[in-house]
Design a protein around this motif. Structure first.
Motif, mmCIF file in Angstrom:
data_model
loop_
_atom_site.group_PDB
_atom_site.id
_atom_site.type_symbol
_atom_site.label_atom_id
_atom_site.label_comp_id
_atom_site.label_asym_id
_atom_site.label_seq_id
_atom_site.Cartn_x
_atom_site.Cartn_y
_atom_site.Cartn_z
ATOM 1 N N THR A 36 0.841 -1.186 0.000
ATOM 2 C CA THR A 36 0.000 0.000 0.000
ATOM 3 C C THR A 36 0.875 1.234 0.000
ATOM 4 O OG1 THR A 36 -0.102 0.009 2.407
ATOM 5 C CG2 THR A 36 -1.863 -1.156 1.236
ATOM 6 N N ALA A 37 0.469 2.232 -0.744
ATOM 7 C CA ALA A 37 1.232 3.479 -0.815
ATOM 8 C C ALA A 37 0.389 4.615 -0.266
ATOM 9 C CB ALA A 37 1.628 3.773 -2.257
ATOM 10 N N VAL A 38 1.016 5.510 0.421
ATOM 11 C CA VAL A 38 0.347 6.678 0.974
ATOM 12 C C VAL A 38 0.404 7.785 -0.062
ATOM 13 C CG1 VAL A 38 0.366 8.316 2.876
ATOM 14 C CG2 VAL A 38 1.065 5.954 3.265
ATOM 15 N N ALA A 39 -0.691 8.560 -0.223
ATOM 16 C CA ALA A 39 -0.750 9.596 -1.245
ATOM 17 C C ALA A 39 0.237 10.733 -0.969
ATOM 18 C CB ALA A 39 -2.168 10.143 -1.338
ATOM 19 N N ASP A 40 0.556 11.008 0.308
ATOM 20 C CA ASP A 40 1.476 12.088 0.647
ATOM 21 C C ASP A 40 2.928 11.707 0.406
ATOM 22 O OD1 ASP A 40 -0.738 13.464 1.440
ATOM 23 O OD2 ASP A 40 -0.512 12.977 3.566
ATOM 24 N N ASN A 41 3.186 10.438 0.209
ATOM 25 C CA ASN A 41 4.542 9.933 0.076
ATOM 26 C C ASN A 41 4.993 10.032 -1.381
ATOM 27 O OD1 ASN A 41 6.875 8.803 0.943
ATOM 28 N ND2 ASN A 41 5.984 6.877 1.573
ATOM 29 N N ALA A 42 5.751 11.064 -1.728
ATOM 30 C CA ALA A 42 6.200 11.263 -3.109
ATOM 31 C C ALA A 42 7.302 10.260 -3.441
ATOM 32 C CB ALA A 42 6.724 12.679 -3.285
ATOM 33 N N PRO A 43 7.160 9.544 -4.562
ATOM 34 C CA PRO A 43 8.163 8.545 -4.909
ATOM 35 C C PRO A 43 9.415 9.160 -5.517
ATOM 36 C CG PRO A 43 6.448 8.576 -6.557
ATOM 37 C CD PRO A 43 6.027 9.542 -5.477
ATOM 38 N N ILE A 44 10.464 8.382 -5.523
ATOM 39 C CA ILE A 44 11.708 8.727 -6.208
ATOM 40 C C ILE A 44 11.734 7.883 -7.481
ATOM 41 C CG2 ILE A 44 14.219 8.663 -6.100
ATOM 42 C CD1 ILE A 44 13.963 8.882 -3.052
ATOM 43 N N PHE A 45 12.011 8.521 -8.609
ATOM 44 C CA PHE A 45 12.011 7.831 -9.889
ATOM 45 C C PHE A 45 13.444 7.509 -10.310
ATOM 46 C CE2 PHE A 45 8.067 10.239 -9.904
ATOM 47 C CZ PHE A 45 7.156 9.240 -10.235
ATOM 48 N N ALA A 46 13.647 6.294 -10.758
ATOM 49 C CA ALA A 46 14.958 5.868 -11.262
ATOM 50 C C ALA A 46 14.777 5.280 -12.650
ATOM 51 C CB ALA A 46 15.586 4.839 -10.336
ATOM 52 N N GLU A 71 20.758 10.387 0.418
ATOM 53 C CA GLU A 71 20.638 11.845 0.485
ATOM 54 C C GLU A 71 19.232 12.294 0.107
ATOM 55 O OE1 GLU A 71 23.648 13.260 -2.132
ATOM 56 O OE2 GLU A 71 25.286 12.741 -0.756
ATOM 57 N N LEU A 72 18.668 11.704 -0.927
ATOM 58 C CA LEU A 72 17.297 12.032 -1.305
ATOM 59 C C LEU A 72 16.312 11.583 -0.234
ATOM 60 C CD1 LEU A 72 17.274 11.080 -5.089
ATOM 61 C CD2 LEU A 72 17.126 13.363 -4.112
ATOM 62 N N ARG A 73 16.615 10.497 0.393
ATOM 63 C CA ARG A 73 15.751 9.937 1.448
ATOM 64 C C ARG A 73 15.785 10.810 2.702
ATOM 65 N NH1 ARG A 73 12.265 8.404 4.179
ATOM 66 N NH2 ARG A 73 12.305 6.654 5.588
ATOM 67 N N ARG A 74 16.909 11.461 2.962
ATOM 68 C CA ARG A 74 17.047 12.304 4.145
ATOM 69 C C ARG A 74 16.074 13.472 4.130
ATOM 70 N NH1 ARG A 74 22.860 13.162 4.089
ATOM 71 N NH2 ARG A 74 23.197 10.963 4.270
ATOM 72 N N ASP A 75 15.696 13.908 2.929
ATOM 73 C CA ASP A 75 14.756 15.018 2.803
ATOM 74 C C ASP A 75 13.325 14.593 3.126
ATOM 75 O OD1 ASP A 75 16.916 16.449 2.001
ATOM 76 O OD2 ASP A 75 16.491 16.272 -0.134
ATOM 77 N N LYS A 76 13.072 13.312 3.148
ATOM 78 C CA LYS A 76 11.719 12.795 3.386
ATOM 79 C C LYS A 76 11.524 12.530 4.871
ATOM 80 C CE LYS A 76 11.207 12.085 -1.109
ATOM 81 N NZ LYS A 76 10.263 12.658 -1.968
#
Length: 117
Positions: A36-46, A71-76
């Protein structure tokens, strides 16, 4: 009879010396998020290509992939960040496995591999 035993022994010796005894590593393809994914949780695209990896459009070298993703994860602030991996044409299974092994070191990331049509 003696020559047959010699030939069998030489074949046995040949196959023993030419075989490899390395152990294959396992790559975990399941995630603990339950799907399940939360709508507020913006994904990272690779984007994974045969010789290039891009994170959110920025080129990244394979050895630096875990560091850049951390580093990208630290912002979340969420518990789990979805990572969507799009495969470009020409990507081999070994290349995908190498990337998944690198991503194993990053905590808090839920990996989803997008199927190309």
């Amino acid at each position: 009879m003696t020559s047959l035993i010699d030939v069998i022994f030489l074949l046995l010796l040949f196959f023993m010396l030419t075989s490899t005894f390395t152990r294959f590593a396992e790559v975990d393809l399941t995630s603990g998020s339950g799907g399940t994914a939360v709508a507020d949780n913006a994904p990272i695209f690779a984007q994974l290509g045969p010789d290039a990896v891009r994170l959110n459009g920025t080129p990244v070298l394979l050895p630096d992939l875990a560091t850049r993703l951390s580093e990208l994860r630290r912002d979340k602030t969420e518990d789990t960040t979805p990572l969507l991996i799009a495969l470009q044409p020409g990507v081999t299974a070994q290349r995908l496995t190498d990337v998944l092994v690198k991503l194993r070191d990053v905590s808090g990331v839920s990996v989803t591999i997008l199927e190309s049509s």
